[in-house]
Scaffold this active site. Sequence first.
Site, PDB file in Angstrom:
ATOM      1  N   ASP A  23      26.830   9.287  13.889  1.00  0.00           N
ATOM      2  CA  ASP A  23      27.961   9.220  14.828  1.00  0.00           C
ATOM      3  C   ASP A  23      28.757   7.919  14.733  1.00  0.00           C
ATOM      4  O   ASP A  23      29.467   7.569  15.679  1.00  0.00           O
ATOM      5  CB  ASP A  23      27.500   9.418  16.281  1.00  0.00           C
ATOM      6  CG  ASP A  23      26.823  10.760  16.487  1.00  0.00           C
ATOM      7  OD1 ASP A  23      27.476  11.790  16.226  1.00  0.00           O
ATOM      8  OD2 ASP A  23      25.641  10.787  16.887  1.00  0.00           O
ATOM      9  N   HIS A  53      31.085  15.556  12.115  1.00  0.00           N
ATOM     10  CA  HIS A  53      31.980  14.466  11.744  1.00  0.00           C
ATOM     11  C   HIS A  53      33.368  14.753  12.308  1.00  0.00           C
ATOM     12  O   HIS A  53      34.089  15.615  11.804  1.00  0.00           O
ATOM     13  CB  HIS A  53      32.028  14.310  10.223  1.00  0.00           C
ATOM     14  CG  HIS A  53      30.692  13.985   9.617  1.00  0.00           C
ATOM     15  ND1 HIS A  53      30.494  13.913   8.254  1.00  0.00           N
ATOM     16  CD2 HIS A  53      29.498  13.709  10.188  1.00  0.00           C
ATOM     17  CE1 HIS A  53      29.225  13.607   8.020  1.00  0.00           C
ATOM     18  NE2 HIS A  53      28.603  13.488   9.174  1.00  0.00           N
TER      19      HIS A  53
END
Length: 446
Positions: A23, A53
């Site tokens: 992340d 993503h």
Amino acid sequence: MMGAVHGPQGQRHILVADLGFGDAGKGATVDRLCRSGGVAAVVRFNGGAQAAHNVVTPDGRHHTFAQFGSGTLHGVPTHLSRFTAVDPLALAAEADHLRSVGVPDPYALLGVDRDAPLTTPYHAAAGRLRELARGAARHGSCGMGVGETTRYALAHPGDQPTAGDCSARPRLLRRLRLLRDRLTDELGPLGAPPVEACAEAYTAFARAVRLTDGTRLRELATRGGLVFEGAQGVLLDEWHGFHPYTTWSTTTFGNAETLLAEAGAAGEGLRLGVVRTYTTRHGPGPLVTEDPELSAALPEPHNGHGRWQGAFRIGHFDAVAHSYAAEVCGGVDALAVTHLDAPRRCRGLRICRAYGIDGALVERLPAGPPGDLVRQAELTGRLLRAAPALWDTPGRDPRRWSEAIGSLLGAPVLLESSGPARQRVNDLRSMGKSKYLSGKGSALSV
């Protein structure tokens, strides 16, 4: 700011890995690298459909990339390598969303290695049952069967369904039935679709995408630069992460470098490590700098509590953990620092430079050889007893944060990001990093 990524002499390719727990902004980083052309393909080199993503374009379009490469919105093809687990059902849903945000034919941009393992509803169901059985000792699975895909392949070599099987229906049916029956015998009813229904969807997948062999990457590398997009983060690596709160995947640069060597370009990749200005993780496991007050100050529009992963947790920048990540993946050539707007939004944001563990000051976590999970579990135990002991406070100026992180991790900052669509690329030549100068025609234009 437009510019060029200048790799070492003769280097045209960029390897992107997250130096945290995931992340950190790999999607936005890859999107930026692909924005201005010169990229022949984005190559996925680990993980599977559990990747998330997020890319937000300047005109406000948003897509969460799972299996398609994060350059897709710019028309850059994706190659799913044999190190990625392919889930055709999840891929179809992702393709539908890509069409809704302006990609007319996503499958035309996709190539899949025939040897890539197939993730099925049987894997997903089995992985969830195993996680539920752990009770309070849950590991934080994504619940999508990616880890179970690897586990089954290791337990039953030669029987794991692959992407190539999708074009050979008799073999596909045999392997799917064997998979379903073995997992049912071990865990009980899986609650998954019939084999025939899965096979129907998988043969449609094989007709829609380009199935490739080992020569495809070499062909792509002759056309231009390759961007290798990793999934998850180095601190979750199967061998170097904090066991057992890890993934069944090599999240370092290792797979990407193997693929690059097979493409005839060994040593021609710039190793780009991605970090946030603060440290995050999904679910259980060590997060030494965790500060619950940061959650209110730094809300996450695209991350939250997951049914299987657990809570999204936030801590101050952990230089000890990120330095460890850089070391176990063999070092980085450059950094992408994201969320540089956070220090201005959160006055109390700091950098942890050392831990206190059992009365000792710890500034560095020693890296061990891959495969020693007993050692990694012992390291996890130490980290669960650790607390921040030495702080830096760069203030609210993003430039000071970028300089501090680059100094602590020992690499120049190539790409800076202060929001989902606000990024700049630094020219490493102006920073005195002569080893990053490229030969004529060898740089990726971004």
